[in-house]
Write an enzyme that holds these catalytic residues in place. Structure first.
Site, PDB file in Angstrom:
ATOM      1  CG  HIS A 166      -2.200   0.802   0.990  1.00  0.00           C
ATOM      2  ND1 HIS A 166      -2.260   1.908   0.177  1.00  0.00           N
ATOM      3  CD2 HIS A 166      -3.457   0.655   1.508  1.00  0.00           C
ATOM      4  CE1 HIS A 166      -3.490   2.411   0.197  1.00  0.00           C
ATOM      5  NE2 HIS A 166      -4.228   1.671   0.985  1.00  0.00           N
ATOM      6  CG  ASP A 412     -12.824  -6.413 -20.391  1.00  0.00           C
ATOM      7  OD1 ASP A 412     -12.367  -7.582 -20.446  1.00  0.00           O
ATOM      8  OD2 ASP A 412     -13.580  -5.935 -21.253  1.00  0.00           O
TER       9      ASP A 412
END
Length: 475
Positions: A166, A412
């Site tokens: 992170h 995608d």
């Protein structure tokens, strides 16, 4: 709650983990993180899972090969993610851009994706299977900054597990990287949005001087706050939780408290959100955002459940993304993938929060949001440098992060949008607002899924209060 008690079991066949370096040579250099990136609260590896249904047009195509190729190409542009962190003076984190690469795993599951049902929601009981923790990979320094696992189900469905350090990126940043990966995996020559490092923009000046107070980083006081059923008082007394919280990963993986925790999710659909909105209207309050309504509801229900001493100070902490605000002197590029978030807290005594209508909590949240301006951000940055890059408090605090609007489900790589994408965890002291699994029901797009982790008896109280607050339109 979104599922029954017992998830179906399955096994996976896991390939040997491998390092995927950038496709072509990249610069060998050292790059310092910003002074927002390397604060202690972000020194952990953030998990996430994406699920995709089978697509007939992709029959015979190996999703692992597609993603691995896209990863190698994306790391050319995002080459710091292929490096390793080391710590310099004053706990400063610096990336050694050495091109070692990201961890990659391929797996096959012996079950169809549909069999998992709503168990793909956060907190997914399958996280350890679909995002294998390679031994020795979970450190902050000297370890891979990115881990990707592609799991194929017997039906042709896919699970994409992504774990990232992170300190290198926030939620928006990792989505930016994954979109670039998808574009390059499907034949693109360059990402549509080029990454920008530019960490100096969010770093302190030569003479840092915090000008604002930052209570979110203050440790809670437990003096004179004893209450018989106060879970956090006992947890701190017995386990010294605040000290344990300084360990990497603790904030999201409280291993000592794990055996007594119940982890589940709640869904707020249009009816539940409207019930909260009606309460605000009935109390003559103005327009409220969905985040304000849900965060106020969660903060109040959780505080009632934990039964702190009435005089105890309790907080709700939430991040503000600077990309979404116009801040003087802090304009960030669309390709900035570092941490562009600052934390702020709403603060109250437990008694006032529990006894007051929901609009009391909403007003406190709104006041905290309105504090964020250019001067506040600079003060946070200077505060990090002068105070040793502290972490947020865990006890007497609830972190609520809205990741429902960063487009996680729109990753995608050839199989269409994900039917579900989420952080996959329920952590004590923190929650994420996510989109539930997509379905033919049009209300799904307007619903929010909230994973919660609490000890069993306190979870029962939380459920009661949550149901009461979201099913009634009365104050």
């Amino acid at each position: 709650m979104v599922w029954p008690s017992f998830p179906p079991r399955f096994s996976i066949k896991l390939s040997k983990p491998e390092l995927v370096p950038p496709k072509t040579p990249t610069p060998k250099e050292k790059k310092a993180l910003s002074d927002l990136d390397d604060q202690a609260s972000l020194r952990y590896h953030m998990p996430g899972l994406w699920f995709y249904e089978n697509k007939e047009s992709m029959v015979g195509v190996d999703p692992a090969a597609v993603i691995k190729e896209g990863l190698a190409k994306a790391l050319v542009f995002y080459y710091p993610l292929a490096g390793r962190l080391f710590q310099g003076p004053n706990k400063k984190l610096i990336v050694d851009c050495n091109g070692e690469g990201a961890l990659f795993l391929k797996a096959e599951a012996n079950v169809a994706l549909r069999k998992l049902g709503d168990f793909i929601h956060s907190p997914s009981p399958y996280l350890s299977k679909l995002q294998y923790n390679v031994p020795g990979s979970e450190g902050i320094t000297g370890c891979p900054l990115l881990l990707i696992q592609v799991t194929r189900f017997t039906c042709g469905g896919i699970a994409l597990g992504v774990r990232f350090n992170h300190t290198m990126a926030d939620g928006y940043g990792i989505v930016l990287f994954l979109k670039a990966l998808c574009e390059l995996a499907q034949g693109g020559s360059t990402p549509s949005v080029l990454p920008v490092w530019d960490r100096d923009t969010l770093s302190a000046t030569a003479n840092p001087n915090p000008t604002c107070s930052h209570a979110v980083y203050d440790a809670p006081s437990f003096r004179h706050n004893f209450s018989l059923f106060d879970f956090e008082w006992w947890a701190n007394k017995i386990f010294n939780v605040e000290k344990l919280a300084s360990q990497s990963l603790y904030f999201f993986f409280p291993t000592i408290l794990k055996p007594i925790m119940v982890r589940t999710s709640f869904i707020l659909g249009p009816k539940e959100i409207q019930a909260l909105r009606d309460q605000a209207v009935a109390q003559d309050y103005g327009r409220c955002s969905t985040f304000e309504l849900i965060a106020a509801c969660l903060w109040k229900c959780r505080t009632i459940a934990l039964q702190p001493n009435p005089n105890a100070t309790v907080r709700l902490t939430f991040p503000t993304d600077m990309r979404q605000k116009s801040l003087a002197g802090l304009k960030l590029s669309a390709g900035y993938y570092g941490n562009a978030i600052v934390m702020q807290s709403a603060t109250s005594t437990a008694k006032l929060l529990c006894d007051s209508p929901i609009t009391y909590a909403i007003q406190l949240i709104r006041e905290a949001k309105n504090k964020v301006n250019g001067d506040y951000v600079k003060s946070v940055i200077d505060f990090m440098v002068t105070r040793g890059r502290p972490r947020m408090s865990v006890l007497r605090n609830m972190l609520v992060s809205d990741i429902s609007r960063i487009g996680m489900e729109k990753i995608d790589f050839g199989w269409g949008n994900a039917i579900y994408a989420g952080a996959s965890i329920a952590a004590y002291g923190a929650t994420f607002l996510e989109r539930p699994k997509s379905s033919d029901d049009s209300t799904t797009e307007k619903s929010i899924l909230v994973p919660i982790s609490l000890p069993h008896i306190y979870m029962q109280i939380f459920k009661r209060e949550f149901k009461k607050m979201t099913s009634s339109s009365t104050p």
